[in-house]
Design a protein around this motif. Sequence first.
Motif, PDB file in Angstrom:
ATOM      1  N   THR A  42      -3.273  -8.037   1.298  1.00  0.00           N
ATOM      2  CA  THR A  42      -3.017  -8.158   2.731  1.00  0.00           C
ATOM      3  C   THR A  42      -4.212  -8.758   3.449  1.00  0.00           C
ATOM      4  N   ASP A 160       4.108 -10.771   4.040  1.00  0.00           N
ATOM      5  CA  ASP A 160       3.401  -9.617   3.486  1.00  0.00           C
ATOM      6  C   ASP A 160       4.392  -8.524   3.090  1.00  0.00           C
ATOM      7  N   GLU A 161       4.689  -8.443   1.821  1.00  0.00           N
ATOM      8  CA  GLU A 161       5.647  -7.472   1.281  1.00  0.00           C
ATOM      9  C   GLU A 161       6.906  -7.393   2.150  1.00  0.00           C
TER      10      GLU A 161
END
Lengths: 359, 220
Positions: A42, A160-161
Amino acid sequence: MITFEGVTKRYPDGTVAVDDLDLEVPTGAITVFVGPSGCGKTTSLRMINRMIDATSGRITLHGRDVREIDPPTLRRGIGYVIQQAGLFPHRKIVDNVATVPYLLGWSKKKARTRAMELLELVGLDPGLAGRYPFQLSGGQQQRVGVARALAADPPVLLMDEPFSAVDPIVRASLQDELLRLQSELRKTIVFVTHDIDEAVKLGDTVAVLRVGGRLAQMAGPATLLTEPADDFVREFLGRDRGIRRLSFISAKEVRLRPAPSDLATDEAGRPLGWRTGDELAAYGTFDPESDSLRAALDAALLSANGVAVAVDEDGRVRGVAGRDAIDELLAEYAPPPAPSPAPSPPPSQGSGPAEEAPA
Amino acid sequence: MNFLFGFFGDASRWSGPDGIPVRLLEHLEFSAAAFLIAALVAVPLGMLIGHTGRGALLVVVAANAARALPTLGLLVLVVLLAGVGTVLPVLIPLVVLAIPPILVNTYEGVRGVDADLRDAAYGMGLRGRQVLFRTLTPVALPLILLGLRLAAIQVVSTATVAAFVGLGGLGRFIIDGLATKTYESVIGGAVLVAGLALAVQFAFVLLDRVVVSPGVRQVR
Ligand SMILES: Nc1ncnc2c1ncn2[C@@H]1O[C@H](COP(=O)(O)OP(=O)(O)O)[C@@H](O)[C@H]1O
Ligand SMILES: [Mg+2]
């Protein structure tokens, strides 16, 4: 292209989240950052759109140091999708999607028209446009998140995910959707996940990070699976690397032979089963045009007699492939025997977390 | 019941300089003035502190200090300083009373917005001020309105004290009634104040319907 040049991020509490990272994110392809939780994925991603500023080193976007660009201006040119979608709860779906166009000063009409196009592009019913986020399922919200990121047609997308909070079935369909979109749009996508299966499914290139934010290996998914650079990567890839690698080999070249008479079909030519006495036994199918060698092998294993049934896109029998035909191809693509290890030298020791002396 | 009937049924109560309409208007005037001043101070301050995180201590201190302050005591103090008969002695304690609930709820509302949402707003390219006005404030609006409502009800109820310092308002019915032992006037005044508080409550429910996004109202 996005480049990381010796990028380090040290948080004020001394945690080194990313350590001297060098890598290039190719244009028009999906690059996945994968690694265990806390390895700095991240942080790396957010340094690109300056949600976090690097402590040292340089990140360039289209050749320009991102630090020379005013953050809001930079971010309006980069799509950003986060895990919980982060939709604005007080705004209707259509206005959520139009967020960046509004910021860029588009007229309301033009922004909304664009938003409606995008809802359709990501596979959402335009009827949802007037709803509020809480009225949508998690998967739908994630699609809106993707639509919102794409609204101003930015060349770069940071994710991000984005799919990790939805259930596995929805996740798989969102992944397929992303691949379909990408085949049309050819964006430069940086995708963060901790799920190695997602990484090899989506990535044109996969960058495996180890704790402490160091790059362990960067390679295409097939290469990664056959030639993991070191024990860390090998362990992270987990079991079944060999089988999973077959997903990257097309079943096109599987040598088919005509369907034998004991394969029962309906009048349209679709398989019904293998005749064994009075019964019809189980069979497995694959589509050589679109499926992988893994699907072909799976079909063979599912068939009562070990023979996979090849079908066309309408499900009609095109032929069959025995294990011999599949083995032939397996042999061709099998990784070279024994002495082939690590092309890139295993990075310096220390698998421990980044316990650099605090400042 | 008889008391109420005697009070509200008396036609002379409904006209003249000390009739119900005039007193009600006076009451509303003090209250509205105090409420508006408090809101103009406390809403922007609460938003700013909630957004920047700077000055949070101020909110806590102000809230506690103001809560501990006796309104009547403050009134007497201000009257001593400013003299009887002016509006100021009434306004100051009412404003001081109204600020804490507005300040605290506005601050909590803005500060309490989901970190992911704030993050998404910045990530889309909103600037700090845009994040505050376009994201944090609309999402915090239910709490901001709650603070305003609590303040308004307190102000409306407490504005009764204006009568103590020779000013008008519904408090007159109570004070004068007590002085002349006309209990129907006392009770009538109290009922009017309570009714006004209810009306304020109702007005805020309507306001909530109008200004709060359905998307936020449902999530609460
Ligand atoms: N704001 C912060 N302050 C201090 N440490 C942080 C902060 N954000 C992340 N970290 C630490 O930095 C490391 C990398 O975090 P992160 O980039 O979020 O990892 P990942 O996304 O791979 O899970 C972790 O050890 C995490 O605890
Ligand atoms: Mg993360």
